[in-house]
Write a protein that holds these residues in place. Sequence first.
Motif, short mmCIF file in Angstrom:
data_model
loop_
_atom_site.label_atom_id
_atom_site.label_comp_id
_atom_site.label_asym_id
_atom_site.label_seq_id
_atom_site.Cartn_x
_atom_site.Cartn_y
_atom_site.Cartn_z
N UNK A 149 0.82 -1.21 0.00
CA UNK A 149 0.00 0.00 0.00
C UNK A 149 0.85 1.26 0.00
N UNK A 150 2.19 1.09 -0.03
CA UNK A 150 3.14 2.20 -0.12
C UNK A 150 2.97 3.22 1.00
N UNK A 151 2.93 2.73 2.22
CA UNK A 151 2.76 3.64 3.36
C UNK A 151 4.10 4.30 3.69
N UNK A 152 4.08 5.59 4.03
CA UNK A 152 5.31 6.29 4.37
C UNK A 152 5.80 5.90 5.77
N UNK A 153 7.10 5.66 5.91
CA UNK A 153 7.65 5.25 7.21
C UNK A 153 8.70 6.22 7.73
N UNK A 154 9.19 7.10 6.92
CA UNK A 154 10.21 8.03 7.39
C UNK A 154 10.84 8.77 6.23
N UNK A 155 11.97 9.43 6.52
CA UNK A 155 12.67 10.17 5.48
C UNK A 155 14.12 9.74 5.40
N UNK A 156 14.68 9.87 4.22
CA UNK A 156 16.05 9.51 3.97
C UNK A 156 16.70 10.65 3.18
N UNK A 157 17.96 10.98 3.52
CA UNK A 157 18.64 12.04 2.78
C UNK A 157 19.40 11.44 1.61
N UNK A 158 19.52 12.22 0.57
CA UNK A 158 20.24 11.78 -0.62
C UNK A 158 20.90 12.95 -1.30
N UNK A 159 21.67 12.66 -2.32
CA UNK A 159 22.40 13.66 -3.09
C UNK A 159 21.44 14.50 -3.90
N UNK A 160 21.64 15.80 -3.90
CA UNK A 160 20.81 16.71 -4.70
C UNK A 160 21.18 16.53 -6.16
N UNK A 161 20.20 16.20 -6.99
CA UNK A 161 20.45 15.97 -8.41
C UNK A 161 20.54 17.25 -9.21
N UNK A 162 20.11 18.36 -8.62
CA UNK A 162 20.18 19.64 -9.32
C UNK A 162 21.61 20.17 -9.35
N UNK A 163 22.32 20.06 -8.23
CA UNK A 163 23.69 20.59 -8.16
C UNK A 163 24.72 19.48 -7.99
N UNK A 164 24.29 18.22 -7.94
CA UNK A 164 25.16 17.05 -7.77
C UNK A 164 25.99 17.12 -6.49
N UNK A 165 25.38 17.65 -5.43
CA UNK A 165 26.02 17.66 -4.12
C UNK A 165 26.95 18.81 -3.86
N UNK A 166 27.18 19.70 -4.80
CA UNK A 166 28.12 20.81 -4.58
C UNK A 166 27.49 21.93 -3.78
N UNK A 167 26.18 22.09 -3.87
CA UNK A 167 25.49 23.16 -3.16
C UNK A 167 25.47 24.48 -3.91
N UNK A 168 26.09 24.52 -5.06
CA UNK A 168 26.15 25.74 -5.86
C UNK A 168 25.17 25.65 -7.02
N UNK A 169 24.55 26.77 -7.34
CA UNK A 169 23.58 26.79 -8.43
C UNK A 169 24.30 26.57 -9.75
N UNK A 170 23.65 25.83 -10.63
CA UNK A 170 24.23 25.60 -11.95
C UNK A 170 23.98 26.81 -12.84
#
Length: 56
Positions: free
Chosen positions: A33-54
């Motif tokens: 039923x795809x119930x939510x159980x929590x949150x997980x952190x992952x790499x930002x795909x917009x900046x690829x983890x650099x934190x700087x705007x493209x």
Amino acid sequence: MAAARKSVKPMPAKCPTCEGTGEVSRTVHVGRKRRPVGQQTGLCLNCLGSGQATTD
């Protein structure tokens, strides 16, 4: 003799998706039923983890 000036480069803009941290949180779903159980952190795909705007 005049002192040499150092040029100051402007700081790059922060990524709007992750606010400059390089990580984003996603909800984790389990079961049929795809119930939510929590949150997980992952790499930002917009900046690829650099934190700087493209720049496009």
